[in-house]
Design an enzyme around this catalytic site. Structure first.
Site, PDB file in Angstrom:
ATOM      1  N   LYS A 152      -1.645   4.919   8.590  1.00 47.82           N
ATOM      2  CA  LYS A 152      -0.848   5.002   7.355  1.00 47.82           C
ATOM      3  C   LYS A 152      -1.773   5.235   6.157  1.00 47.82           C
ATOM      4  O   LYS A 152      -1.545   6.132   5.339  1.00 47.82           O
ATOM      5  CB  LYS A 152      -0.060   3.695   7.160  1.00 47.82           C
ATOM      6  CG  LYS A 152       0.649   3.643   5.823  1.00 47.82           C
ATOM      7  CD  LYS A 152       1.230   2.267   5.496  1.00 47.82           C
ATOM      8  CE  LYS A 152       1.718   2.262   4.056  1.00 47.82           C
ATOM      9  NZ  LYS A 152       2.296   1.006   3.625  1.00 47.82           N
ATOM     10  N   LYS A 205      -7.814   1.690  -3.196  1.00 50.67           N
ATOM     11  CA  LYS A 205      -7.531   1.155  -1.855  1.00 50.67           C
ATOM     12  C   LYS A 205      -7.642   2.249  -0.782  1.00 50.67           C
ATOM     13  O   LYS A 205      -8.277   2.062   0.251  1.00 50.67           O
ATOM     14  CB  LYS A 205      -6.122   0.552  -1.868  1.00 50.67           C
ATOM     15  CG  LYS A 205      -5.439   0.396  -0.546  1.00 50.67           C
ATOM     16  CD  LYS A 205      -5.660  -0.950   0.065  1.00 50.67           C
ATOM     17  CE  LYS A 205      -5.085  -1.011   1.478  1.00 50.67           C
ATOM     18  NZ  LYS A 205      -5.415  -2.191   2.198  1.00 50.67           N
ATOM     19  N   THR A 247       0.874  -1.179   0.000  1.00 49.37           N
ATOM     20  CA  THR A 247       0.000   0.000   0.000  1.00 49.37           C
ATOM     21  C   THR A 247       0.902   1.217   0.000  1.00 49.37           C
ATOM     22  O   THR A 247       1.630   1.450   0.977  1.00 49.37           O
ATOM     23  CB  THR A 247      -0.888   0.023   1.263  1.00 49.37           C
ATOM     24  OG1 THR A 247      -1.636  -1.183   1.302  1.00 49.37           O
ATOM     25  CG2 THR A 247      -1.833   1.217   1.239  1.00 49.37           C
TER      26      THR A 247
HETATM   27  P1  NAD Z   1       5.982  -5.959   7.229  1.00 45.10           P
HETATM   28  O1  NAD Z   1       6.727  -4.854   7.867  1.00 45.10           O
HETATM   29  O2  NAD Z   1       5.615  -7.159   8.022  1.00 45.10           O
HETATM   30  O3  NAD Z   1       6.799  -6.486   5.921  1.00 45.10           O
HETATM   31  C1  NAD Z   1       7.550  -5.671   5.081  1.00 45.10           C
HETATM   32  C2  NAD Z   1       8.832  -6.437   4.763  1.00 45.10           C
HETATM   33  O4  NAD Z   1       9.594  -5.694   3.799  1.00 45.10           O
HETATM   34  C3  NAD Z   1       9.727  -6.631   5.995  1.00 45.10           C
HETATM   35  O5  NAD Z   1       9.974  -8.011   6.184  1.00 45.10           O
HETATM   36  C4  NAD Z   1      11.008  -5.861   5.633  1.00 45.10           C
HETATM   37  O6  NAD Z   1      12.189  -6.472   6.133  1.00 45.10           O
HETATM   38  C5  NAD Z   1      10.962  -5.921   4.115  1.00 45.10           C
HETATM   39  N1  NAD Z   1      11.766  -4.898   3.459  1.00 45.10           N
HETATM   40  C6  NAD Z   1      11.806  -3.564   3.695  1.00 45.10           C
HETATM   41  N2  NAD Z   1      12.644  -2.962   2.831  1.00 45.10           N
HETATM   42  C7  NAD Z   1      13.141  -3.946   2.042  1.00 45.10           C
HETATM   43  C8  NAD Z   1      14.066  -3.956   0.959  1.00 45.10           C
HETATM   44  N3  NAD Z   1      14.663  -2.842   0.542  1.00 45.10           N
HETATM   45  N4  NAD Z   1      14.351  -5.135   0.373  1.00 45.10           N
HETATM   46  C9  NAD Z   1      13.761  -6.271   0.810  1.00 45.10           C
HETATM   47  N5  NAD Z   1      12.879  -6.336   1.837  1.00 45.10           N
HETATM   48  C10 NAD Z   1      12.582  -5.168   2.438  1.00 45.10           C
HETATM   49  O7  NAD Z   1       4.691  -5.286   6.580  1.00 45.10           O
HETATM   50  P2  NAD Z   1       3.356  -6.021   6.077  1.00 45.10           P
HETATM   51  O8  NAD Z   1       2.342  -6.014   7.174  1.00 45.10           O
HETATM   52  O9  NAD Z   1       3.730  -7.301   5.402  1.00 45.10           O
HETATM   53  O10 NAD Z   1       2.853  -4.964   4.987  1.00 45.10           O
HETATM   54  C11 NAD Z   1       3.418  -4.891   3.683  1.00 45.10           C
HETATM   55  C12 NAD Z   1       2.587  -3.932   2.861  1.00 45.10           C
HETATM   56  O11 NAD Z   1       1.245  -4.406   2.798  1.00 45.10           O
HETATM   57  C13 NAD Z   1       2.523  -2.513   3.452  1.00 45.10           C
HETATM   58  O12 NAD Z   1       2.563  -1.592   2.398  1.00 45.10           O
HETATM   59  C14 NAD Z   1       1.180  -2.503   4.165  1.00 45.10           C
HETATM   60  O13 NAD Z   1       0.624  -1.210   4.251  1.00 45.10           O
HETATM   61  C15 NAD Z   1       0.351  -3.405   3.244  1.00 45.10           C
HETATM   62  N6  NAD Z   1      -0.794  -4.049   3.900  1.00 45.10           N
HETATM   63  C16 NAD Z   1      -0.668  -4.634   5.123  1.00 45.10           C
HETATM   64  C17 NAD Z   1      -1.784  -5.239   5.695  1.00 45.10           C
HETATM   65  C18 NAD Z   1      -1.677  -5.918   7.048  1.00 45.10           C
HETATM   66  O14 NAD Z   1      -2.736  -6.231   7.620  1.00 45.10           O
HETATM   67  N7  NAD Z   1      -0.482  -6.167   7.568  1.00 45.10           N
HETATM   68  C19 NAD Z   1      -3.016  -5.255   5.029  1.00 45.10           C
HETATM   69  C20 NAD Z   1      -3.111  -4.688   3.754  1.00 45.10           C
HETATM   70  C21 NAD Z   1      -1.974  -4.079   3.201  1.00 45.10           C
END
Ligand code: NAD
Length: 299
Positions: free
Chosen positions: A243, A168, A93
């Site tokens: 966010k 979204k 997102t």
């Molecule tokens: P998270 O923090 O658990 O996962 C993000 C991952 O990206 C981490 O493991 C981090 O180490 C990795 N990362 C960061 N920079 C990196 C790079 N340069 N190279 C490789 N890996 C890298 O977050 P999440 O909950 O999995 O969310 C991911 C996305 O999905 C976000 O944009 C969030 O807004 C969206 N989202 C989350 C949810 C939810 O319920 N968690 C729901 C809908 C959307």
């Protein structure tokens, strides 16, 4: 279908990558976190030594990262390394502007791109029941749809580049504003001596009916499956709601759209998060409003 590079194996990306593996795909994963890589490896992904190594020999790249800057940085590294015509899908997102920038970057490198953020949270990622909101050309969508169907249950083409992200944040602005509205109504009802169940029984079958009330009721004991009935464990954390509301505010300012309730929702969730509740479920906002009502009481 060729191999898939998956970058960003966190709470959402980890289970999505695992579901691709379960559907028989070869997944080459990369994450900066060793723990995330280990979990993905245990689920059957091959872990690459670098993001560049992950894209070698793949036809599809999926990213699931925290913010627009992360996506632009990672795509900037991967695009020059990928084979011509590789399909790049970003499911993070992020802000609409960065999403559009990522599309242009991909186009410049001769790649095909989709922005495809999700709703459904971690349980949707685990259960392969996510809804994907997709932006990109018709032909890119036709390529991406069968891939996304492997990890989601509803795939909606919302329009051109950035339209998935735009849809979204509009949806989540509705969720944030209506969660506050429902919570305020329960706090007011309590102050007026009305039992929460009475308000729920009426509003859930009247004009006040909405998802925040009927599926995700912020008051415990009225909807058994809601986070409120489970100690406000997320669910959808308040920090993630904030966010998305901030992204909606940013988009509204850029598009000159009047969204006063969206702006107010940012303020309410900011105060909640600043007071140490970013990790609580977003429906716990009712507790903050209830405390504020008492703090402001003069009787
Ligand atoms: P998270 O923090 O658990 O996962 C993000 C991952 O990206 C981490 O493991 C981090 O180490 C990795 N990362 C960061 N920079 C990196 C790079 N340069 N190279 C490789 N890996 C890298 O977050 P999440 O909950 O999995 O969310 C991911 C996305 O999905 C976000 O944009 C969030 O807004 C969206 N989202 C989350 C949810 C939810 O319920 N968690 C729901 C809908 C959307």
């Amino acid at each position: 279908m060729g191999a898939i590079a998956f970058v960003g194996l966190g709470n959402m990306g980890g289970p999505m990558a695992a579901n691709f593996v379960a559907k028989g795909q070869t997944v080459k994963g990369f994450d900066l976190s060793a723990a995330a890589c280990q979990a993905a490896e245990a689920a059957g992904a091959v872990i690459a030594a670098s993001p560049e190594a992950a894209v070698e020999g793949v036809d599809i790249v999926v990213t699931m990262l925290p913010s627009g800057q992360h996506v632009l940085d990672v795509w900037g590294r991967l695009l020059p390394m990928a084979g011509p015509g590789t399909l790049f899908i970003d499911s993070s997102t992020i802000d609409v502007q960065s999403a559009r920038q990522a599309h242009s970057l991909a186009e410049r490198h001769g790649m095909v791109a989709l922005d495809a953020p999700v709703s459904g949270g971690v349980s949707g990622a685990r259960g392969a029941t996510l809804t994907f909101m997709v932006g990109g050309t018709e032909s890119a969508f036709a390529l991406g749809r069968p891939i996304l169907e492997q990890v989601g249950k509803r795939i909606v083409h919302c329009g051109d580049a950035g339209a998935g992200q735009a849809t979204k944040i509009c949806n989540n602005m509705i969720t944030g504003v209506s969660m506050i509205a429902v919570s305020e109504a329960f706090v007011l009802a309590e102050r007026l001596g009305i039992a929460p169940k009475a308000l729920f029984d009426v509003a859930s079958t009247s004009s006040g009916q909405c998802w925040a009330l009927s599926n995700y009721c912020p008051v415990p004991g009225l909807v058994p499956s809601s986070p409120a009935s489970n100690g406000y464990k997320p669910g959808f954390a308040a920090s993630l709601m904030l966010k998305d509301l901030r992204l909606a505010k940013e988009a509204a300012l850029a598009a000159n759209a009047t969204t006063p309730l969206g702006f107010a929702a940012v303020d309410v969730y900011s105060l909640f998060a600043e007071n140490g509740h970013g990790g609580d479920d977003s429906s716990a906002i009712v507790r903050y409003l209830r405390d504020e009502a008492h703090a402001g009481a003069t009787d």
